[in-house]
Design an enzyme around this catalytic site. Structure first.
Site, PDB file in Angstrom:
ATOM      1  N   PHE A 170       0.882  -1.181   0.000  1.00 49.40           N
ATOM      2  CA  PHE A 170       0.000   0.000   0.000  1.00 49.40           C
ATOM      3  C   PHE A 170       0.906   1.213   0.000  1.00 49.40           C
ATOM      4  CE2 PHE A 170      -1.852   3.688   1.902  1.00 49.40           C
ATOM      5  CZ  PHE A 170      -3.220   3.655   1.671  1.00 49.40           C
ATOM      6  N   GLU A 171       0.729   2.075  -0.975  1.00 50.71           N
ATOM      7  CA  GLU A 171       1.463   3.341  -0.964  1.00 50.71           C
ATOM      8  C   GLU A 171       0.588   4.387  -1.616  1.00 50.71           C
ATOM      9  OE1 GLU A 171       5.041   2.808  -3.324  1.00 50.71           O
ATOM     10  OE2 GLU A 171       6.280   2.609  -1.543  1.00 50.71           O
ATOM     11  N   ILE A 172       0.529   5.563  -0.996  1.00 53.29           N
ATOM     12  CA  ILE A 172      -0.003   6.717  -1.703  1.00 53.29           C
ATOM     13  C   ILE A 172       1.130   7.720  -1.677  1.00 53.29           C
ATOM     14  CG2 ILE A 172      -1.698   8.596  -1.651  1.00 53.29           C
ATOM     15  CD1 ILE A 172      -3.712   6.623  -0.485  1.00 53.29           C
TER      16      ILE A 172
END
Ligand code: GDP
Ligand code: MN
Length: 349
Positions: free
Chosen positions: A235-237
């Protein structure tokens, strides 16, 4: 929120620039998934989660990247799932192969040793190409050039809570560069010399190290050693400008030349995390305590009941990993002087 294209349709690398012209002040952002054709149905589950909890309201685009050609079924099914425009890109061969300075015999020996020691993915070539690609190349893909922000999505993940605000707008408004949901220590055997190499980089290029960095998150002894803490990069933003910056590009190049993606098994998670912790001011790193997330085997389930009820999170707070002893989020709260939610102790064991 700007006007989104009514009709979703797949397109190839040439892209559809017109769709953007109508979107007004909408943030230039996209989801991005690296996947193989055989990952399709696990990825479809992830897309469904993200669409239901967030994107059905915002209609952001989705970029799919693959070292091979995507097949018709993959494109047809994912295009039907995504409420924004979908784009499909293949990865140039030179970004998914051994660079010429790598001694492939030496790399093969390492894989054999790691196989014997049963180190996770230690014997895999493709996993190493994947880690190197996610570390140094995804943000340079031609399809990614039209975007400023991205949200990385992997197959088989879950999002538990409604996300009733535009996360990309949040990033832009607050000038955040990197967002995460789960953090834990990396397997030591995969990164024996990553920190030594990083220290050499810092000594040679001190101008790239941010004065207000978060080194204390990744080191317990003032930078002498790495404590292994990393943001789980499935998960990366993030702000693509950061990866495209001179500071990060130089860092990646330095690591790449050192060869650890192949002579060890450096993951994109510790690479991204060390970079974010050293090259960014610490207030540009954001912990999402309100979205709920799962990637095997860890859960982020907001322990704050108010957050859970407000956002209708479909998860069990007893599963939450955030404040468990092994979680590095405890350290993140400490180094940033953040207040943990009331009652967190109940979920610490
Ligand atoms: P894990 O989460 O560390 O167990 O690794 P995954 O198997 O989930 O891989 C990480 C990401 O890279 C996922 O989005 C996968 O779909 C993708 N991926 C892994 N290996 C390959 C590969 O050989 N080719 C492509 N195109 N994608 C890959
Ligand atoms: Mn995964």
């Amino acid at each position: 929120v700007g006007k989104a294209p009514e009709v979703t349709e797949g397109s190839d690398d040439t892209g559809e620039k017109e769709a953007f012209a109508e979107q007004g002040d909408k943030v230039k952002a996209t989801f991005v998934s690296l996947a193989r054709n055989r990952d399709l149905y696990e990825l479809v589950e992830s897309i469904r989660q993200v669409e239901d909890k967030f994107n059905k309201k915002y209609h952001y685009d989705w970029v799919f990247l693959n070292d091979d050609e995507f097949d018709t079924e993959f494109k047809k099914v994912t295009t039907a799932m995504v409420s924004g425009t979908t784009y499909y890109g293949t990865i140039p061969k030179e970004q998914w192969g051994f660079p010429e300075w790598i001694d492939t015999d030496k790399a093969a020996k390492v894989r054999e040793e790691m196989r014997a020691k049963k180190i996770i993915y230690g014997d895999s070539i493709s996993y190493r190409h994947m880690c190197r690609y996610e570390s140094g190349f995804f943000f340079r893909h031609p399809l990614m050039q039209q975007y400023e922000y991205y949200w990385r999505v992997e197959p088989g993940i879950k999002i538990f809570c409604n996300i009733d605000y535009d996360v990309f707008k949040l990033f832009k408004d607050k000038n955040y560069a990197y967002g995460f949901t789960i953090s834990l220590p990396e397997y030591r055997e995969t990164i024996p010399t990553l920190w030594e190499t990083t220290k050499k980089f810092m000594a040679e290029y001190p101008q790239y190290v941010d004065k207000n960095n978060m080194q204390d998150f990744i080191s317990d002894d003032g930078g002498s050693s790495y404590n292994g803490c990393h943001f789980w990069s499935n998960f990366e933003i993030g702000d693509l400008k950061f990866w495209r910056s001179d500071a990060y590009m130089k860092y990646f190049e330095y690591l790449d030349k050192a060869g650890g993606f192949f002579y060890e098994r450096w993951g994109d998670a510790p690479v991204h995390s060390i970079a974010a912790s050293l090259l960014l001011p610490k207030e540009r790193i954001h912990f999402f305590d309100d979205v709920g997330y799962y990637h095997v085997p860890f859960f982020n389930c907001p322990v704050d009941e108010k957050v859970r009820l407000e956002n209708q999170c479909s998860c069990n707070p007893n599963d939450d990993f955030t404040f468990k002893g092994y979680s590095c989020v405890n350290r993140y709260y400490k180094v940033n002087n953040l207040k943990k939610p009331d009652g967190w102790e109940k979920y610490a064991n």
